[in-house]
Design a protein around this motif. Structure first.
Motif, PDB file in Angstrom:
ATOM      1  N   ASP A  50       0.807  -1.222   0.000  1.00  0.00           N
ATOM      2  CA  ASP A  50       0.000   0.000   0.000  1.00  0.00           C
ATOM      3  C   ASP A  50       0.843   1.277   0.000  1.00  0.00           C
ATOM      4  OD1 ASP A  50      -2.241   1.644   0.097  1.00  0.00           O
ATOM      5  OD2 ASP A  50      -2.379   1.561   2.277  1.00  0.00           O
ATOM      6  N   SER A  95      -7.097   4.858  16.078  1.00  0.00           N
ATOM      7  CA  SER A  95      -7.877   4.334  14.954  1.00  0.00           C
ATOM      8  C   SER A  95      -7.163   4.640  13.640  1.00  0.00           C
ATOM      9  CB  SER A  95      -9.272   4.956  14.953  1.00  0.00           C
ATOM     10  OG  SER A  95     -10.018   4.486  13.860  1.00  0.00           O
ATOM     11  N   ASP A  96      -7.021   3.622  12.795  1.00  0.00           N
ATOM     12  CA  ASP A  96      -6.260   3.766  11.555  1.00  0.00           C
ATOM     13  C   ASP A  96      -7.158   3.666  10.331  1.00  0.00           C
ATOM     14  OD1 ASP A  96      -4.019   4.014   9.893  1.00  0.00           O
ATOM     15  OD2 ASP A  96      -3.746   1.848   9.811  1.00  0.00           O
ATOM     16  N   GLU A  97      -7.891   2.559  10.213  1.00  0.00           N
ATOM     17  CA  GLU A  97      -8.795   2.395   9.076  1.00  0.00           C
ATOM     18  C   GLU A  97      -9.860   1.366   9.410  1.00  0.00           C
ATOM     19  OE1 GLU A  97      -6.384   1.288   5.778  1.00  0.00           O
ATOM     20  OE2 GLU A  97      -5.595  -0.511   6.744  1.00  0.00           O
ATOM     21  N   LYS A  98     -11.006   1.482   8.743  1.00  0.00           N
ATOM     22  CA  LYS A  98     -12.088   0.533   8.953  1.00  0.00           C
ATOM     23  C   LYS A  98     -12.894   0.410   7.667  1.00  0.00           C
ATOM     24  CE  LYS A  98     -15.050   4.099  11.008  1.00  0.00           C
ATOM     25  NZ  LYS A  98     -15.871   4.462  12.194  1.00  0.00           N
ATOM     26  N   GLY A  99     -13.637  -0.694   7.565  1.00  0.00           N
ATOM     27  CA  GLY A  99     -14.426  -0.905   6.366  1.00  0.00           C
ATOM     28  C   GLY A  99     -15.005  -2.310   6.344  1.00  0.00           C
ATOM     29  N   HIS A 144     -11.855  -3.102  11.798  1.00  0.00           N
ATOM     30  CA  HIS A 144     -11.467  -1.794  12.338  1.00  0.00           C
ATOM     31  C   HIS A 144     -10.066  -1.957  12.886  1.00  0.00           C
ATOM     32  CE1 HIS A 144     -12.859   2.111  14.510  1.00  0.00           C
ATOM     33  NE2 HIS A 144     -11.586   2.167  14.169  1.00  0.00           N
TER      34      HIS A 144
END
Length: 201
Positions: A101, A133-137, A158
């Protein structure tokens, strides 16, 4: 005098023929495209390529050899990554995630069961370490070999990032499933050696 002219004409003809031959060769072979200067193909050759991991491959890590029992291939939009179920056969089980990434990131995960932590807050603390918190989906997955999951499905996640490559990840597989929590550590590429059991990519 005539023979000198003939020799010069012959040499000119040969020179022109050689020039045309070389110019056609250059046209026939397309030029090499741009290459990532940070790509490390030598490391992949010597230590194995994490992006090619699959069931039956072996992973050497911290003095232990673990077998890949199965893999999850995940996708969210155009983004793709993998998670691999590792087992020593002696009760030690881990997951290894691999994503680019754009740089390659390999993380070793260990399940956490004795906690009441839930995803949602911007910051969490676990064992004295603070995570943001970094990323969620929500991603789709396809399961290969042994993972303990259905062949296909979806997973909510999450992720939280901590200091020195430490991570927390919450995952919920399927509708209404409970959250599962894992603690992760980002690995340096030289900490892991992979033995591919087949040359097939």
């Amino acid at each position: 005098m005539i023979w000198v002219v003939l020799i010069l004409l012959a040499l000119a003809a040969i020179g022109w023929w050689l020039w045309r031959k070389n110019s056609r060769k250059d046209e026939a072979v397309p030029g090499r495209g741009p290459v990532d200067p940070f790509a490390d193909a030598d490391t992949d050759v010597l230590r194995g390529d994490p992006r090619r991991l699959k069931a039956a491959d072996l992973v050497e890590l911290y003095g232990k050899t673990l077998a890949v029992r199965g893999s999850l291939r995940l996708s969210e939009g155009d983004y793709r990554w993998s998670e691999h179920f590792l087992d020593t056969g002696t009760g030690v089980k881990r997951w290894l995630s691999v994503e680019a990434d754009p740089d390659l990131e390999v993380v070793l995960w260990e399940e956490i069961t004795d906690t009441d932590l839930k995803p949602g807050p911007r910051e969490l603390s676990h064992e004295g370490v603070s995570y943001r918190s970094d990323e969620k989906g929500t991603a789709k997955y396809a399961s290969e070999a042994t993972t303990g999951l259905a062949p296909t499905g979806s997973v909510k996640y999450h992720d939280y990032a901590g200091p020195d490559g430490q991570k927390l990840s919450f995952e919920s597989f399927g509708d209404g499933a409970k959250w599962e929590l894992a603690k992760g550590l980002t690995l340096d590429r030289n900490q892991i050696t992979i033995y591919h059991q087949s040359d097939e990519a």
